[in-house]
Design a protein around this motif. Structure first.
Motif, mmCIF file in Angstrom:
data_model
loop_
_atom_site.group_PDB
_atom_site.id
_atom_site.type_symbol
_atom_site.label_atom_id
_atom_site.label_comp_id
_atom_site.label_asym_id
_atom_site.label_seq_id
_atom_site.Cartn_x
_atom_site.Cartn_y
_atom_site.Cartn_z
ATOM 1 N N UNK A 317 17.134 55.585 103.547
ATOM 2 C CA UNK A 317 17.599 56.141 102.097
ATOM 3 C C UNK A 317 19.022 56.078 102.729
ATOM 4 N N UNK A 318 18.972 57.268 104.274
ATOM 5 C CA UNK A 318 20.111 57.837 104.478
ATOM 6 C C UNK A 318 21.277 56.614 105.079
ATOM 7 N N UNK A 319 20.622 55.167 105.024
ATOM 8 C CA UNK A 319 21.605 54.277 105.095
ATOM 9 C C UNK A 319 22.194 53.874 103.951
ATOM 10 N N UNK A 320 21.688 53.962 102.901
ATOM 11 C CA UNK A 320 21.608 54.038 101.485
ATOM 12 C C UNK A 320 23.289 54.567 100.542
ATOM 13 N N UNK A 321 23.142 56.267 101.116
ATOM 14 C CA UNK A 321 23.302 56.855 100.817
ATOM 15 C C UNK A 321 24.598 57.548 101.333
ATOM 16 N N UNK A 322 24.826 56.640 102.210
ATOM 17 C CA UNK A 322 26.142 56.557 103.716
ATOM 18 C C UNK A 322 27.064 55.813 102.830
#
Length: 339
Positions: A317-322
């Motif tokens: 999720x962090x990778x997608x949001x970033x």
């Protein structure tokens, strides 16, 4: 299950709930707290799931890190009206008390059907600690006058393995986010430090619980006959879909006075804003959850397996949001340049 076995099971559950796993410790509070967070197996070499060494390390870890605090002597701090309202308005207390009640019964029922003394002892101790968590919550809501919806009767599960898997995976997911929310609440200072310190041992126990579950799962898979593995893995997938459905739902019930209680099954993910008076950034919250997760596991033998599902989901999720924020930033920059 025969009537004799049912009677023996009830006797076993009563014994689990009414006795401390060990005699009260003579250690200082500081030493007990340290020992609850740090443990290493004396065995040299790898602890491969399925081996006797791994199984014994898993059981020894859980027994030797036991913290003998007693809910009956917890000094609940006096709260100012604003803090009291903030706590009593959280939509979690009904589901929290009932979840611990279900967890203690499911774990005790699963432990009762096991033959291996090491695994049986570890999961029975886990059931006892879940019962203590329920007692802590029950005493807190009573002390602060938090109204609860009536509890449904706790019924021993028919499918004990399924019930234990549901409880184990649920705790792995919820604890990961609870670690971050707990740290967020401490940093925000909206709750008195005495209350934070009271629940700190409970939070660390949840870390031990999911450490035990992750290693039990690996051990259980390793010693399972190959012909059973496909059915077991299908059950695991079924459990995960069931938990996804449960987390997307709200539970509504009514108390004896007809007052509606809305229980948020997914508060550990959605409730960050209740822990602070500042705007919570998703990236910062996920980074905090990952950091706290690593911190709480850091003191235990690194050869024991850690739960991976929630940290993996958080990193994805962090990778997608970033990535989305970077792309959105580039589009904004291009638009400004064009203008």
């Amino acid at each position: 299950m025969s009537d004799a076995r049912k009677a023996a099971g009830k006797s076993s559950l009563a014994d689990i709930y009414s006795h401390l796993p060990d005699s009260p410790s003579e250690k200082t509070l500081e030493q007990v707290d340290y020992d609850a967070r740090h443990w290493s197996s004396p065995v040299k070499g790898p602890l491969k799931p399925g081996t006797t060494e791994h199984k014994k390390a898993m059981a020894d870890m859980f027994r030797e890190t036991f913290n003998p605090y007693k809910p009956s002597v917890i000094p609940w701090p006096k709260l100012d009206p604003e803090t009291l309202h903030r706590i009593t308005s959280l939509p979690i207390w009904d589901i929290a008390v009932q979840t611990e009640g279900k967890a203690r019964l499911r774990m005790a029922a699963y432990a009762d059907m096991l033959d291996d003394p090491d695994v049986k002892d570890a999961i029975a101790r886990n059931a006892w600690e879940e019962n203590r968590h329920k007692e802590v919550l029950a005493r807190m809501v009573e002390h602060y006058g938090i109204p609860l919806a009536p509890e449904d009767p706790y019924i021993e599960p028919r499918d004990t393995e399924w019930a234990y898997l549901v409880t184990g995976f649920s705790e792995c997911w919820d604890s990961f986010f609870a670690f971050g929310l707990f740290s967020l609440a401490e940093k925000a200072g909206l709750f008195p430090m005495e209350l934070i310190e009271t629940f700190e041992p409970v939070m660390q126990e949840e870390c031990r619980h999911i450490l035990l579950f992750a290693n039990w799962l690996a051990y259980h898979r390793a010693v399972m006959p190959l012909w059973r593995r496909p059915w077991f893995e299908m059950r695991v997938i079924g459990v995960l879909f069931f938990l996804l459905y449960e987390r997307l739902s709200l539970v509504r019930s009514f108390d004896d006075n007809g007052v509606e209680h809305t229980q948020d099954n997914n508060f550990t993910v959605t409730g960050a804003q209740s822990m602070t008076d500042k705007q919570v950034d998703f990236v910062e919250l996920m980074e905090l959850c990952l950091k706290e997760n690593e911190r709480r596991f850091a003191g235990y033998d690194p050869r024991l397996l850690r739960p991976q599902m929630a940290p993996f989901a958080a990193r994805m999720a962090l990778g997608g949001v970033r990535l989305w924020r970077r792309l959105r930033g580039r589009k904004g920059a291009d638009a400004q340049q064009a203008a």
